[in-house]
Design a protein around this motif. Sequence first.
Motif, PDB file in Angstrom:
ATOM      1  N   ILE A  69      -3.760   1.070  10.283  1.00 55.81           N
ATOM      2  CA  ILE A  69      -2.538   1.781  10.045  1.00 55.81           C
ATOM      3  C   ILE A  69      -2.578   2.067   8.539  1.00 55.81           C
ATOM      4  CG2 ILE A  69      -0.189   1.202  10.131  1.00 55.81           C
ATOM      5  CD1 ILE A  69      -0.458  -0.721  12.626  1.00 55.81           C
ATOM      6  N   GLN A  70      -2.219   3.156   8.288  1.00 61.91           N
ATOM      7  CA  GLN A  70      -2.084   3.512   6.828  1.00 61.91           C
ATOM      8  C   GLN A  70      -0.529   3.994   6.700  1.00 61.91           C
ATOM      9  OE1 GLN A  70      -4.628   6.365   5.284  1.00 61.91           O
ATOM     10  NE2 GLN A  70      -6.410   5.470   6.317  1.00 61.91           N
ATOM     11  N   HIS A  71      -0.082   3.595   5.216  1.00 62.83           N
ATOM     12  CA  HIS A  71       1.198   3.689   4.832  1.00 62.83           C
ATOM     13  C   HIS A  71       1.280   4.279   3.510  1.00 62.83           C
ATOM     14  CE1 HIS A  71       2.658   1.219   8.147  1.00 62.83           C
ATOM     15  NE2 HIS A  71       2.017   0.317   7.934  1.00 62.83           N
ATOM     16  N   THR A  72       2.522   4.780   3.031  1.00 62.70           N
ATOM     17  CA  THR A  72       2.676   5.233   1.551  1.00 62.70           C
ATOM     18  C   THR A  72       3.898   4.436   1.118  1.00 62.70           C
ATOM     19  OG1 THR A  72       4.249   7.008   2.253  1.00 62.70           O
ATOM     20  CG2 THR A  72       1.935   7.550   2.448  1.00 62.70           C
ATOM     21  N   SER A  73       4.134   4.612  -0.144  1.00 63.99           N
ATOM     22  CA  SER A  73       5.174   4.413  -0.887  1.00 63.99           C
ATOM     23  C   SER A  73       5.611   5.447  -1.416  1.00 63.99           C
ATOM     24  CB  SER A  73       5.197   3.265  -1.825  1.00 63.99           C
ATOM     25  OG  SER A  73       6.101   3.263  -2.724  1.00 63.99           O
ATOM     26  N   THR A  74       6.636   6.389  -1.276  1.00 66.58           N
ATOM     27  CA  THR A  74       6.925   7.715  -1.513  1.00 66.58           C
ATOM     28  C   THR A  74       8.626   7.500  -1.776  1.00 66.58           C
ATOM     29  OG1 THR A  74       5.343   8.592   0.103  1.00 66.58           O
ATOM     30  CG2 THR A  74       7.105  10.134  -1.025  1.00 66.58           C
ATOM     31  N   ALA A  75       8.828   7.767  -3.253  1.00 61.07           N
ATOM     32  CA  ALA A  75       9.948   7.991  -3.684  1.00 61.07           C
ATOM     33  C   ALA A  75      10.917   8.924  -3.199  1.00 61.07           C
ATOM     34  CB  ALA A  75      10.206   7.826  -5.176  1.00 61.07           C
ATOM     35  N   ASP A  76      11.940   8.681  -2.551  1.00 58.64           N
ATOM     36  CA  ASP A  76      12.968   9.720  -1.995  1.00 58.64           C
ATOM     37  C   ASP A  76      13.422  10.758  -3.059  1.00 58.64           C
ATOM     38  OD1 ASP A  76      13.058   8.101   0.340  1.00 58.64           O
ATOM     39  OD2 ASP A  76      15.287   7.665   0.133  1.00 58.64           O
ATOM     40  N   GLY A  77      13.383  10.621  -4.104  1.00 54.04           N
ATOM     41  CA  GLY A  77      13.754  11.516  -5.025  1.00 54.04           C
ATOM     42  C   GLY A  77      12.584  12.219  -5.837  1.00 54.04           C
ATOM     43  N   GLY A  78      11.189  11.939  -5.411  1.00 56.20           N
ATOM     44  CA  GLY A  78      10.036  12.511  -5.794  1.00 56.20           C
ATOM     45  C   GLY A  78       9.458  12.055  -7.037  1.00 56.20           C
ATOM     46  N   ALA A  79      10.158  10.635  -7.541  1.00 57.50           N
ATOM     47  CA  ALA A  79       9.512  10.036  -8.729  1.00 57.50           C
ATOM     48  C   ALA A  79       8.024   9.450  -8.371  1.00 57.50           C
ATOM     49  CB  ALA A  79      10.450   8.800  -9.314  1.00 57.50           C
ATOM     50  N   TRP A  80       7.578   9.071  -7.375  1.00 57.29           N
ATOM     51  CA  TRP A  80       6.036   8.605  -7.123  1.00 57.29           C
ATOM     52  C   TRP A  80       5.711   8.964  -5.640  1.00 57.29           C
ATOM     53  CZ3 TRP A  80      10.182   4.867  -7.446  1.00 57.29           C
ATOM     54  CH2 TRP A  80      10.431   4.293  -6.492  1.00 57.29           C
ATOM     55  N   ASP A  81       4.555   8.835  -5.249  1.00 59.31           N
ATOM     56  CA  ASP A  81       3.808   8.893  -3.861  1.00 59.31           C
ATOM     57  C   ASP A  81       2.782   8.391  -4.076  1.00 59.31           C
ATOM     58  OD1 ASP A  81       3.523   9.418  -1.426  1.00 59.31           O
ATOM     59  OD2 ASP A  81       2.822  11.708  -1.813  1.00 59.31           O
ATOM     60  N   SER A  82       2.400   7.411  -3.344  1.00 58.52           N
ATOM     61  CA  SER A  82       1.204   6.885  -3.469  1.00 58.52           C
ATOM     62  C   SER A  82      -0.078   7.182  -2.640  1.00 58.52           C
ATOM     63  CB  SER A  82       1.335   5.240  -2.657  1.00 58.52           C
ATOM     64  OG  SER A  82       1.670   5.477  -1.315  1.00 58.52           O
ATOM     65  N   LYS A  83       0.281   8.392  -1.839  1.00 59.73           N
ATOM     66  CA  LYS A  83      -0.428   8.852  -0.803  1.00 59.73           C
ATOM     67  C   LYS A  83      -1.002   7.738   0.239  1.00 59.73           C
ATOM     68  CE  LYS A  83      -0.857  12.546  -3.069  1.00 59.73           C
ATOM     69  NZ  LYS A  83       0.421  13.446  -2.974  1.00 59.73           N
ATOM     70  N   LEU A  84      -1.704   7.871   1.092  1.00 57.04           N
ATOM     71  CA  LEU A  84      -2.005   7.142   2.136  1.00 57.04           C
ATOM     72  C   LEU A  84      -2.757   5.725   1.677  1.00 57.04           C
ATOM     73  CD1 LEU A  84      -3.100   9.284   5.030  1.00 57.04           C
ATOM     74  CD2 LEU A  84      -0.957   7.897   4.957  1.00 57.04           C
ATOM     75  N   LEU A  85      -2.272   4.757   2.161  1.00 57.22           N
ATOM     76  CA  LEU A  85      -2.800   3.398   1.459  1.00 57.22           C
ATOM     77  C   LEU A  85      -3.622   2.896   2.923  1.00 57.22           C
ATOM     78  CD1 LEU A  85       0.337   1.925  -0.495  1.00 57.22           C
ATOM     79  CD2 LEU A  85      -1.748   3.011  -1.471  1.00 57.22           C
ATOM     80  N   PRO A  86      -4.925   2.433   2.575  1.00 55.84           N
ATOM     81  CA  PRO A  86      -5.490   2.147   3.753  1.00 55.84           C
ATOM     82  C   PRO A  86      -5.167   0.232   3.584  1.00 55.84           C
ATOM     83  CG  PRO A  86      -7.207   3.433   2.883  1.00 55.84           C
ATOM     84  CD  PRO A  86      -5.827   3.536   1.880  1.00 55.84           C
ATOM     85  N   GLN A  87      -5.777  -0.492   4.637  1.00 55.75           N
ATOM     86  CA  GLN A  87      -5.315  -1.838   4.609  1.00 55.75           C
ATOM     87  C   GLN A  87      -5.993  -2.432   3.250  1.00 55.75           C
ATOM     88  OE1 GLN A  87      -7.610  -4.351   7.424  1.00 55.75           O
ATOM     89  NE2 GLN A  87      -5.970  -5.825   7.478  1.00 55.75           N
ATOM     90  N   PHE A  88      -5.270  -3.234   2.509  1.00 55.36           N
ATOM     91  CA  PHE A  88      -5.504  -3.884   1.300  1.00 55.36           C
ATOM     92  C   PHE A  88      -5.552  -3.157   0.267  1.00 55.36           C
ATOM     93  CE2 PHE A  88      -7.876  -6.887   4.452  1.00 55.36           C
ATOM     94  CZ  PHE A  88      -6.871  -7.859   4.750  1.00 55.36           C
ATOM     95  N   THR A  89      -5.055  -1.817   0.179  1.00 54.01           N
ATOM     96  CA  THR A  89      -5.266  -1.296  -1.003  1.00 54.01           C
ATOM     97  C   THR A  89      -3.800  -1.267  -1.701  1.00 54.01           C
ATOM     98  OG1 THR A  89      -6.535   0.628   0.273  1.00 54.01           O
ATOM     99  CG2 THR A  89      -5.195   1.573  -1.579  1.00 54.01           C
ATOM    100  N   ILE A  90      -3.996  -1.440  -2.902  1.00 53.77           N
ATOM    101  CA  ILE A  90      -2.755  -1.655  -3.880  1.00 53.77           C
ATOM    102  C   ILE A  90      -2.251  -0.166  -4.749  1.00 53.77           C
ATOM    103  CG2 ILE A  90      -2.054  -2.934  -6.010  1.00 53.77           C
ATOM    104  CD1 ILE A  90      -4.137  -4.852  -5.367  1.00 53.77           C
ATOM    105  N   PHE A  91      -1.039  -0.128  -4.569  1.00 50.93           N
ATOM    106  CA  PHE A  91      -0.439   1.056  -5.486  1.00 50.93           C
ATOM    107  C   PHE A  91       0.598   0.610  -6.458  1.00 50.93           C
ATOM    108  CE2 PHE A  91       3.286   3.987  -5.742  1.00 50.93           C
ATOM    109  CZ  PHE A  91       2.515   5.213  -6.701  1.00 50.93           C
ATOM    110  N   GLU A  92       0.425   1.107  -7.628  1.00 57.79           N
ATOM    111  CA  GLU A  92       1.220   0.464  -8.738  1.00 57.79           C
ATOM    112  C   GLU A  92       2.101   1.416  -9.552  1.00 57.79           C
ATOM    113  OE1 GLU A  92      -1.244  -1.320 -11.939  1.00 57.79           O
ATOM    114  OE2 GLU A  92      -1.569  -3.226 -10.459  1.00 57.79           O
ATOM    115  N   GLN A  93       3.445   1.085  -9.561  1.00 55.54           N
ATOM    116  CA  GLN A  93       4.430   2.075 -10.337  1.00 55.54           C
ATOM    117  C   GLN A  93       5.070   1.463 -11.334  1.00 55.54           C
ATOM    118  OE1 GLN A  93       4.711   5.547  -9.664  1.00 55.54           O
ATOM    119  NE2 GLN A  93       5.925   5.476 -11.233  1.00 55.54           N
TER     120      GLN A  93
END
Length: 130
Positions: A81-105
């Motif tokens: 299962i892959q997910h993203t963290s995507t700001a509603d206003g477009g300030a950031w988008d992590s792209k798809l995050l595979p298991q145990f992948t880290i995204f920093e903002q």
Amino acid sequence: MNTKALFSYACSLFAALVAVAGLGGCFSEHAQVLPPTGQDLCTGTQPANVVRIIDFGFTPSTVTVPRGGTVRWVNCSAGAIQHTSTADGGAWDSKLLPQFTIFEQAMPTAGTFAYHCNPHPFMKGSVVVQ
């Protein structure tokens, strides 16, 4: 000093030198502390400013950081299962995050920022920057 005492003294001195040499690496400027991996962030006590993505939710759903702070998202969902963290206003988008992948903002501006997961838009969260 007799031979037995001299030998005992030499052995003690050698043991002390070995101990000091062994600890030298711990306090060396070359010693390196590695950042936690995604798997580390998914287990144990949840660190501050870390949002765990577990199954189909953000935990915590709201995170508060100081202005200039950084938020880290980590996908702790089992399997593929892959997910993203995507700001509603477009300030950031992590792209798809595979298991145990880290995204920093980094969060340079005060305010409340809503975000979601692109493939699962029912997943919602917010970042409060003070």
